[in-house]
Design an enzyme around this catalytic site. Structure first.
Site, PDB file in Angstrom:
ATOM      1  CG  LEU A 147      -2.311  -0.673   1.005  1.00 31.78           C
ATOM      2  CD1 LEU A 147      -2.419  -0.460   2.416  1.00 31.78           C
ATOM      3  CD2 LEU A 147      -3.007  -1.036  -0.031  1.00 31.78           C
ATOM      4  CG  ASP A 148       0.292   4.043  -2.792  1.00 30.01           C
ATOM      5  OD1 ASP A 148       1.209   3.135  -3.680  1.00 30.01           O
ATOM      6  OD2 ASP A 148      -0.223   4.573  -3.201  1.00 30.01           O
ATOM      7  NE  ARG A 149       5.833   8.320   4.564  1.00 35.86           N
ATOM      8  CZ  ARG A 149       7.129   8.257   5.431  1.00 35.86           C
ATOM      9  NH1 ARG A 149       7.823   9.171   3.973  1.00 35.86           N
ATOM     10  NH2 ARG A 149       7.482   9.116   6.405  1.00 35.86           N
ATOM     11  NE  ARG A 249      -2.137   8.960  -4.525  1.00 32.23           N
ATOM     12  CZ  ARG A 249      -0.176   8.658  -4.173  1.00 32.23           C
ATOM     13  NH1 ARG A 249       0.616   8.063  -3.612  1.00 32.23           N
ATOM     14  NH2 ARG A 249      -0.315   9.997  -4.075  1.00 32.23           N
TER      15      ARG A 249
END
Length: 318
Positions: A147-149, A249
Site C-alpha cells: 500500500l502507498d505510504r 490515484r
C-alpha cells in the site's frame, strides 16, 4: 562475540520471494546485489555446490528469475548492517492495536496512514520492520502486497512461504478481491463504472517520480462505483482489477476527479477544495479484502474508515 568478530554476523537460512521488479534478472547478478559484503567467490561457490535453490531445486548462475520464485539463501557471513532501527512507541502501539486477523500462516493489519510498508528511500523502518521487531517469535514475515505510504487500510503479511506463494498466485488472477474507499473531487458520473488506461511509472516530473497514463504503459483497469455524492465531491468505491503502482490515484486523476489529499496527483483546485473540507491526508482507504486460504472457506475482512476520514464525511453530510 569478540571485538575482532563483531563486524560479522551469520544469518540463518532465508527464503526470499522474487518480486516483479527482479523478474528476468540472472540469479548471480541478483545475489551480488542483495548480498552486499559477501565475497563474489563465496556466492559463486555456493551456486556451484547447489546451496542457493529456487523453489527447492538446484539452478545455475545464469538462471533467469521469475516473479513468485522462492529463493533459498544458505547461512552466510555478512558485514553487520548496524543496530536495528528503534521503532517509535507511537507506531508500535498503533500496529499492535491494528492487527485485525491472525492465524498460523497469515497476519492482516489495518495499516495507518503515514507509515510506509517497508524501509528504504531514506526511511529507517516501515510496517514490516515494525512487525519483525514486535513479533520476534515469528521467524518468517513477508509482505504479500503493498500500500502507498499515505493510504490506510488492509494489508496482508505472510507467516509461511506457502501462504505467500498461494496469495501471490491469487493476486496474479482474480482470486483476491480488493476494495478501496476514496473521496474524489467533483461529481463522479454514476454511469462511469470503469477506467481502463495503461500506466507507465518512474516518469520524473519536477524531480519527483510519478506514474502517468501512456500508451506504452502496462494495461491497467479499475472499477469505480459511486457510493455518495456531495455538492463538490464524491465518495466512491474503487476496485483495482490490475495491481499497478498508484493505479487508483492516477485513474481517478485521468477521469478528471483526483483524490482529495493526494499531494502527488491533485491539481491546485483540488488542493484548495481539500483544504476547505478539512482533508489533511490522502483520502484513500483499503476497506475490504476477500480471498481463500488452503482448506478454509473464503475469508472476507473489512476495516472501517479511520476516524479523521469519517469525521470529514459527517461534516459534509451536514
Amino acid at each position: 562475540m569478540s571485538e575482532s568478530s563483531s563486524r560479522q554476523v551469520t544469518s540463518g537460512v532465508r527464503q526470499l520471494l522474487i518480486e516483479a521488479d527482479s523478474a528476468g534478472q540472472r540469479l548471480d547478478n541478483y545475489l551480488l546485489k542483495v548480498l552486499k559484503g559477501v565475497p563474489r567467490t563465496r556466492i559463486y561457490r555456493g551456486l556451484r555446490k547447489g546451496e542457493f535453490r529456487i523453489n527447492k531445486g538446484r539452478v545455475k548462475a545464469d538462471y533467469r528469475l521469475v516473479e513468485g520464485d522462492v529463493l533459498r539463501v544458505p547461512p552466510l557471513h555478512q558485514p553487520e548492517p548496524g543496530a536495528a532501527p528503534v521503532i517509535p512507541g507511537f507506531w508500535a502501539g498503533q500496529i499492535q492495536s491494528r492487527i485485525i486477523y491472525e492465524d498460523a500462516g497469515l497476519l492482516v493489519v489495518n495499516k495507518p496512514s503515514g507509515l510506509a510498508v517497508h524501509g528504504g528511500s531514506g526511511l529507517n523502518f516501515g510496517l514490516i520492520e515494525c512487525l519483525r521487531q514486535l513479533r520476534p517469535q515469528d521467524r518468517y514475515l513477508e509482505l504479500v502486497h503493498r500500500l502507498d505510504r499515505d493510504t490506510s487500510g488492509l494489508i496482508l503479511v505472510a507467516r509461511k512461504p506457502a501462504i505467500l506463494r498461494e496469495l501471490h498466485r491469487q493476486l496474479r488472477g482474480e482470486g483476491v478481491d480488493k476494495r478501496y474507499l476514496a473521496l474524489v473531487a467533483g461529481r463522479w458520473p454514476r454511469e462511469r463504472r470503469m477506467v481502463e488506461a495503461p500506466l507507465q511509472k518512474n516518469i520524473v516530473q519536477s524531480g519527483e517520480r510519478m506514474v502517468k497514463v501512456a500508451k506504452e504503459g502496462k494495461a491497467s483497469v479499475t472499477g469505480f462505483v459511486v457510493l455518495e455524492q456531495f455538492p463538490e465531491a464524491t465518495l466512491v468505491e474503487a476496485r483495482p482489477h490490475t495491481g499497478r503502482t498508484h493505479q487508483i490515484r492516477v485513474h481517478a486523476q485521468f477521469a478528471g476527479h483526483p483524490i482529495l489529499g493526494d499531494d502527488k496527483y491533485m491539481d491546485d483546485a483540488t488542493a484548495a477544495l481539500a483544504h476547505r473540507l478539512g482533508v489533511r491526508r490522502l483520502f484513500l482507504h483499503a476497506r475490504s479484502l476477500s480471498f481463500t486460504l488452503p482448506d478454509q472457506p473464503r475469508l472476507q475482512l473489512d476495516a472501517a474508515l479511520d476516524p479523521e476520514l469519517e469525521e470529514i464525511l459527517k461534516s459534509m453530510r451536514k
